[in-house]
Every structure is written in structure tokens, then in C-alpha cells.
Design a protein around this motif. Structure first.
Motif, PDB file in Angstrom:
ATOM      1  N   PRO A 472      16.169 -16.463 -60.330  1.00  0.00           N
ATOM      2  CA  PRO A 472      16.665 -17.829 -60.521  1.00  0.00           C
ATOM      3  C   PRO A 472      16.362 -18.349 -61.918  1.00  0.00           C
ATOM      4  O   PRO A 472      17.095 -19.198 -62.445  1.00  0.00           O
ATOM      5  N   GLU A 473      15.285 -17.824 -62.531  1.00  0.00           N
ATOM      6  CA  GLU A 473      14.966 -18.249 -63.898  1.00  0.00           C
ATOM      7  C   GLU A 473      16.057 -17.835 -64.873  1.00  0.00           C
ATOM      8  O   GLU A 473      16.311 -18.521 -65.864  1.00  0.00           O
ATOM      9  N   GLY A 474      16.720 -16.711 -64.611  1.00  0.00           N
ATOM     10  CA  GLY A 474      17.740 -16.214 -65.512  1.00  0.00           C
ATOM     11  C   GLY A 474      18.944 -17.129 -65.614  1.00  0.00           C
ATOM     12  O   GLY A 474      19.494 -17.324 -66.705  1.00  0.00           O
ATOM     13  N   ILE A 475      19.357 -17.712 -64.507  1.00  0.00           N
ATOM     14  CA  ILE A 475      20.541 -18.576 -64.551  1.00  0.00           C
ATOM     15  C   ILE A 475      20.241 -19.907 -65.232  1.00  0.00           C
ATOM     16  O   ILE A 475      21.126 -20.539 -65.813  1.00  0.00           O
ATOM     17  N   GLU A 476      18.969 -20.329 -65.192  1.00  0.00           N
ATOM     18  CA  GLU A 476      18.606 -21.590 -65.839  1.00  0.00           C
ATOM     19  C   GLU A 476      18.850 -21.540 -67.345  1.00  0.00           C
ATOM     20  O   GLU A 476      19.081 -22.579 -67.973  1.00  0.00           O
ATOM     21  N   GLU A 477      18.798 -20.344 -67.929  1.00  0.00           N
ATOM     22  CA  GLU A 477      19.022 -20.215 -69.368  1.00  0.00           C
ATOM     23  C   GLU A 477      20.468 -20.543 -69.760  1.00  0.00           C
ATOM     24  O   GLU A 477      20.755 -20.749 -70.941  1.00  0.00           O
ATOM     25  N   TYR A 478      21.364 -20.582 -68.773  1.00  0.00           N
ATOM     26  CA  TYR A 478      22.789 -20.820 -69.045  1.00  0.00           C
ATOM     27  C   TYR A 478      23.266 -22.162 -68.507  1.00  0.00           C
ATOM     28  O   TYR A 478      24.464 -22.398 -68.394  1.00  0.00           O
ATOM     29  N   LEU A 479      22.321 -23.038 -68.181  1.00  0.00           N
ATOM     30  CA  LEU A 479      22.638 -24.353 -67.649  1.00  0.00           C
ATOM     31  C   LEU A 479      22.026 -25.429 -68.537  1.00  0.00           C
ATOM     32  O   LEU A 479      21.043 -25.216 -69.236  1.00  0.00           O
ATOM     33  N   GLN A 480      22.613 -26.620 -68.481  1.00  0.00           N
ATOM     34  CA  GLN A 480      22.008 -27.797 -69.082  1.00  0.00           C
ATOM     35  C   GLN A 480      22.084 -28.948 -68.087  1.00  0.00           C
ATOM     36  O   GLN A 480      22.939 -28.949 -67.199  1.00  0.00           O
ATOM     37  N   TYR A 481      21.200 -29.905 -68.232  1.00  0.00           N
ATOM     38  CA  TYR A 481      21.089 -30.986 -67.260  1.00  0.00           C
ATOM     39  C   TYR A 481      21.670 -32.283 -67.818  1.00  0.00           C
ATOM     40  O   TYR A 481      21.474 -32.619 -68.984  1.00  0.00           O
ATOM     41  N   LYS A 482      22.365 -32.981 -66.951  1.00  0.00           N
ATOM     42  CA  LYS A 482      22.913 -34.284 -67.297  1.00  0.00           C
ATOM     43  C   LYS A 482      22.441 -35.288 -66.243  1.00  0.00           C
ATOM     44  O   LYS A 482      22.452 -35.001 -65.039  1.00  0.00           O
ATOM     45  N   THR A 483      22.036 -36.477 -66.705  1.00  0.00           N
ATOM     46  CA  THR A 483      21.669 -37.557 -65.787  1.00  0.00           C
ATOM     47  C   THR A 483      22.742 -38.621 -65.820  1.00  0.00           C
ATOM     48  O   THR A 483      23.208 -39.011 -66.899  1.00  0.00           O
ATOM     49  N   VAL A 484      23.161 -39.080 -64.634  1.00  0.00           N
ATOM     50  CA  VAL A 484      24.198 -40.114 -64.505  1.00  0.00           C
ATOM     51  C   VAL A 484      23.574 -41.324 -63.803  1.00  0.00           C
ATOM     52  O   VAL A 484      23.009 -41.207 -62.713  1.00  0.00           O
ATOM     53  N   PHE A 485      23.664 -42.507 -64.435  1.00  0.00           N
ATOM     54  CA  PHE A 485      23.210 -43.754 -63.827  1.00  0.00           C
ATOM     55  C   PHE A 485      24.425 -44.534 -63.317  1.00  0.00           C
ATOM     56  O   PHE A 485      25.445 -44.617 -64.002  1.00  0.00           O
ATOM     57  N   VAL A 486      24.316 -45.098 -62.152  1.00  0.00           N
ATOM     58  CA  VAL A 486      25.397 -45.867 -61.542  1.00  0.00           C
ATOM     59  C   VAL A 486      24.874 -47.262 -61.212  1.00  0.00           C
ATOM     60  O   VAL A 486      23.893 -47.411 -60.451  1.00  0.00           O
ATOM     61  N   ASN A 487      25.523 -48.275 -61.752  1.00  0.00           N
ATOM     62  CA  ASN A 487      25.183 -49.668 -61.427  1.00  0.00           C
ATOM     63  C   ASN A 487      25.891 -50.054 -60.134  1.00  0.00           C
ATOM     64  O   ASN A 487      27.124 -49.978 -60.047  1.00  0.00           O
ATOM     65  N   VAL A 488      25.156 -50.494 -59.136  1.00  0.00           N
ATOM     66  CA  VAL A 488      25.749 -50.795 -57.831  1.00  0.00           C
ATOM     67  C   VAL A 488      25.859 -52.298 -57.587  1.00  0.00           C
ATOM     68  O   VAL A 488      26.265 -52.718 -56.495  1.00  0.00           O
ATOM     69  N   ASP A 489      25.492 -53.136 -58.560  1.00  0.00           N
ATOM     70  CA  ASP A 489      25.640 -54.585 -58.385  1.00  0.00           C
ATOM     71  C   ASP A 489      27.114 -54.979 -58.361  1.00  0.00           C
ATOM     72  O   ASP A 489      27.918 -54.458 -59.119  1.00  0.00           O
TER      73      ASP A 489
END
Length: 489
Positions: A472-489
Motif C-alpha cells: 500500500p505504501e507504493g501506491i501512495e507515491e502516485y497520489l496527492q491529497y486534496k481537502t474540500v471545505f463545504v459551507n452548509v449555512d
């Protein structure tokens, strides 16, 4: 050129944008069989314009093609179809690997091809686990993460394990949703070309996987610095890795490098000497020593040194060397002339430094005079700091050193710039775990050598590189992380 070679391997072209085609300039070179010195076929020879074409094809496939729209399930099923295609054509792949590299057919059939197919299947099964996660973000909003592909991956792979070391990069890169431009070693392209055909036949969209054949420094350097490439994955020498890292720095692309090694294999006085001798022989001479994780340094406790060396000499002198297509062959030729010249230079250096050439170091009797054969070579009376003890030779050459204490063994083992692989042999379980924890290496084998699983990662410490392959460590080298914030008001 032999009639058998002509019938076995057809001429090869570049694979760009989902089709095979010649190089733009029409250049071709001969691919040479290292066991006979005869040409196997001719292959296209790309220049930088061909590489730019391949990057553009990968870029378009990633940005605009059907590949990004595939569901995780569809992508996983495609990787499993590739694995099935490799298994169906296993004999072809194994023969190409044997003809091109010179490794015995029993190894190609028994290890290289099955392990490569298994890795595609492993990552095919993992794809649907690439989900993100919801995170706490306060009362008026919520947040979630996405694990996304990096983009276009440039993969540069060496000559010694053309199929396996390519798939160590290609399988996780495709599983993560990237597209790939692959530059295999110019000396051993044949299994890669068949792999491209298998990948296409599995239904992979055009441009997702591309292959360029040609000069390593020219095309590798261009791939490293190319602004259209988002990630570079390289396996090869430490010196070349440093050059590529420098070229990649201009675009700040992600880089992983699996580099050289000088593996230490420690045999303690309480070891099972029969088992240790067999493991040490395989560690040093598997694939004619052309193995970055070879056990090219054998550290033996003084109390069992002479007995173990005698056993290894007998194994080396009984080794069946010759035509790698024959099932009984244990050791084939060096993969290409430049590498044989390098190894031969180290044979001279070892003797000039005062090491004792105990056996080998010559062309074996009965082998083809045109072939690049070298008998298994064992140096004794090797001291820490000798060049044959410090530098990666990448051939069937074993350096044997004595030690007296556990601390001395660990100090010698860790006393090179490398940290890729290490091993130890002992019946004492506490000593085994204690020593393994002290060895500066990305993989440690206890009472064995060279065992791999798709689920277990490996990679380098120190100047053996950074990043991990497999697991599983091997596939992490080919991924990047994105954070999405959603306003629910």
C-alpha cells in the motif's frame, strides 16, 4: 543472426498514443543477445521530439481522455485484465526477458513474470480502497479529503529486471489514475514492448501508457526536466539518480528513486551453514549479480569463515553456466558489454588492493566465445574500505569479510553509503531481531535472501534512494491529497 532468434522476436517500435510507430527520424538500432553476441531484432530509436509526442499523448489522456472518467471499479478491473493477459502470454514474456538480459529461463518463468502479473492483480484489487475521509470542520461547514492522481508519470527503468522494475512503477501509477511515459533501458527493451501490447489489448485508453526507446542520458534527462511530467520514478545507479533529481528540481515535480546497493549478508557463528551457504550463493549470484539488492558483501564470523567459504567455492565451481534458454542453466551472461567491462575492471581492482581471488574471475569453459559470460567470483581477505567492498559492482562478484563481534558486524554492514538490503543468518531469535533493528537498510532478510511479496514495501536508506515500491505504501507515491471545505449555512 540466428534463424531461431528471427522467429522468436520481431522488430520493435515506439508505443505512443495507443499505437506502435517508428521514430520520427526513422532511426533504429540492433538489440543484442548477450549469450551469443548476435542481433535479436531491430528497435526504433527515439529522439526528444518522439519523447515530447509521448508526453503530449499522456497529458491529453490524463486531462481530456476517458481515463479520468473511469470509475475506480472499472480501473481495477482493467488492471486485473492486464494481469490475466500477462499470465496468458507468460512464456513469451519469459523468453524475451531471457533472450534480452541473459537470465536463465527458469528464473524468468518462475519469478519475473509471475511476480509482475501478481503486482498488477494486487493493485487492481486495491483500487477501490482509494477513498477519502470526512473531517470535522466546525458547525457551519464540513470538510472531506480526496486522494487524486499526480498526473503524468515519467518512469525510467534499468536493464537487469526490465519487466519487474517497470511494473513496480507502472502498476501503482495506473491504479492511482495517472498516465505513464516509460523509458526502459536501451539494452533490454523487448519485454516492455510486449507489455505495451498486453496493456493495449486489455482495453487501456490510448495515451495512458506510452513507451519510448532510445539513448538513456538524452531521453531520461528530457523526461526528468519536462514541464509536462508531474512525477518522476527512477530505478538505477546512484550517480544517475542524483543527476535526474537535479534536472527534476527545475519543475519541482515529485520524485522517487530506487538506487544502488551494496548489501551486507551476515553469517553468525551459530548459523545453519548449509542453509547459509545456499542463501549466500543466491544472494551474490542471482541474475549474474545484476541485482541492486544482491548480497555482494558476505560478513562471516571468524569461527565459521573457512568452512563457509569452502562450501561457497564448491557451489560456485559446480554452477551450470551457459545458454540461458536451457532449464538446467543456473547462471547466464552479463547483460551487455559495457557492464562486463565494468565488472572486469573491479576484478583487477580487487587483486590490486590485496584481496585474494579464491575462485572465478574468468570466462567459463564451454561457453560461447561471443557471449558475455563470467564465472562466479569470490574474493576473500577483503577489508572494510576496499573499493570492492564499498562500490557497487553489479556482477557475479562476492566479497567475503571476517568479523569477531556482533557490534563489529553491524558497523561493517552499515559502513557504506548505501542502505538498500541486508541479511543475517543465526539460530538466536533475540540476536536476529536485535541485529535487524540496527541495520540501515530498507529491507532485511533473516535466514533467507531475496524474498518479496506484492504486499510488502521496499526502498532505500541513505544513498540507496527514497520512496517505496510495492505494498500500500507504493501506491501512495502516485497520489496527492486534496481537502474540500463545504459551507452548509
Amino acid at each position: 543472426m540466428t534463424t531461431e532468434a528471427i522467429q522468436t522476436v520481431s522488430d520493435g517500435e515506439l508505443f505512443i498514443g495507443g499505437r506502435f510507430r517508428p521514430a520520427r527520424a526513422g532511426a533504429v538500432v540492433e538489440d543484442i543477445n548477450p549469450a551469443t553476441g548476435a542481433p535479436l531484432c531491430r528497435v526504433a530509436w527515439a529522439d526528444e521530439t518522439d519523447l515530447d509526442d509521448a508526453v503530449q499523448a499522456a497529458r491529453t489522456a490524463f486531462d481530456e481522455g476517458p481515463w479520468p472518467a473511469m470509475t475506480l471499479k472499472e480501473r481495477g478491473e482493467l488492471l486485473i485484465r492486464i494481469a490475466e493477459g500477462m499470465r496468458e502470454r507468460a512464456d513469451e514474456l519469459a523468453l524475451r526477458e531471457t533472450l534480452d538480459v541473459g537470465k536463465p529461463i527458469t528464473f524468468s518463468r518462475g519469478f519475473d513474470v509471475p511476480a509482475a502479473a501478481d503486482l498488477f492483480a494486487y493493485y487492481g484489487g486495491m483500487v477501490q480502497q482509494l477513498e477519502g475521509a470526512a473531517r470535522a470542520a466546525g458547525q457551519s461547514s464540513f470538510a472531506y479529503t480526496r486522494r487524486e492522481p499526480v498526473g503524468v508519470v515519467g518512469a525510467i527503468t534499468p536493464f537487469n529486471f526490465p519487466l519487474n522494475l517497470a511494473i513496480n512503477k507502472i502498476a501503482p501509477a495506473l491504479a492511482a489514475g495517472n498516465t505513464v511515459v516509460h523509458k526502459p533501458a536501451e539494452q533490454t527493451p523487448l519485454s516492455t514492448l510486449l507489455l505495451a501490447e498486453i496493456i493495449a489489448d486489455a482495453g487501456t485508453p490510448a495515451g495512458v501508457y506510452n513507451v519510448v526507446l532510445g539513448d538513456g542520458p538524452l531521453l531520461g534527462g528530457r523526461l526528468a526536466e519536462h514541464p509536462g511530467v508531474d512525477k518522476l520514478a527512477f530505478t538505477g545507479s546512484t550517480a544517475t539518480g542524483k543527476l535526474l533529481i537535479g534536472k527534476a528540481a527545475g519543475t519541482l515535480k515529485k520524485v522517487t528513486v530506487e538506487l544502488g546497493g551494496k548489501g551486507a549478508n551476515i553469517v553468525f557463528g551459530d548459523a545453519d551453514l548449509d542453509a547459509a551457504a545456499q542463501a549466500a550463493f543466491q544472494a551474490a549470484f542471482f541474475n549474474a549479480g545484476q541485482f541492486c539488492m544482491s548480497g555482494s558483501r558476505l560478513l562471516v564470523h571468524r569461527s565459521v569463515h573457512d568452512e563457509l567459504v569452502d562450501r561457497l567455492v564448491r557451489l560456485a565451481e559446480a554452477t551450470k553456466i551457459g545458454d540461458p534458454r536451457e532449464p538446467e542453466t543456473q547462471l547466464g551472461p552479463i547483460a551487455h558489454q559495457e557492464q562486463l567491462d565494468k565488472v572486469s575492471q573491479y576484478l583487477r581492482i580487487g587483486q590490486e588492493e590485496g584481496a585474494t581471488l579464491r575462485t572465478g574471475g574468468r570466462r567459463p569453459d564451454g561457453t560461447d566465445d561471443r557471449g558475455l559470460f563470467l564465472s562466479p567470483t569470490i574474493f576473500t581477505d577483503v577489508r572494510p574500505g576496499m573499493r570492492i567492498e564499498q562500490e557497487e559492482i553489479f556482477g557475479p562478484v562476492l566479497s567475503v569479510l571476517r568479523f569477531d563481534t556482533d557490534d563489529e558486524a553491524v558497523a561493517i554492514a552499515n559502513g557504506t553509503p548505501y542502505g538498500l538490503a541486508a541479511g543475517l543468518h543465526t539460530r538466536d531469535l533475540k540476536r536476529a531481531h536485535r541485529t535487524a533493528s540496527r541495520l540501515q537498510a530498507g529491507i532485511v532478510w533473516i535466514n533467507t535472501w531475496g524474498q518479496f511479496e506484492s504486499s510488502t514495501p521496499f526502498g532505500g536508506y541513505k544513498q540507496s534512494g527514497y520512496g517505496r515500491e510495492l505494498g500500500p505504501e507504493g501506491i501512495e507515491e502516485y497520489l496527492q491529497y486534496k481537502t474540500v471545505f463545504v459551507n452548509v449555512d
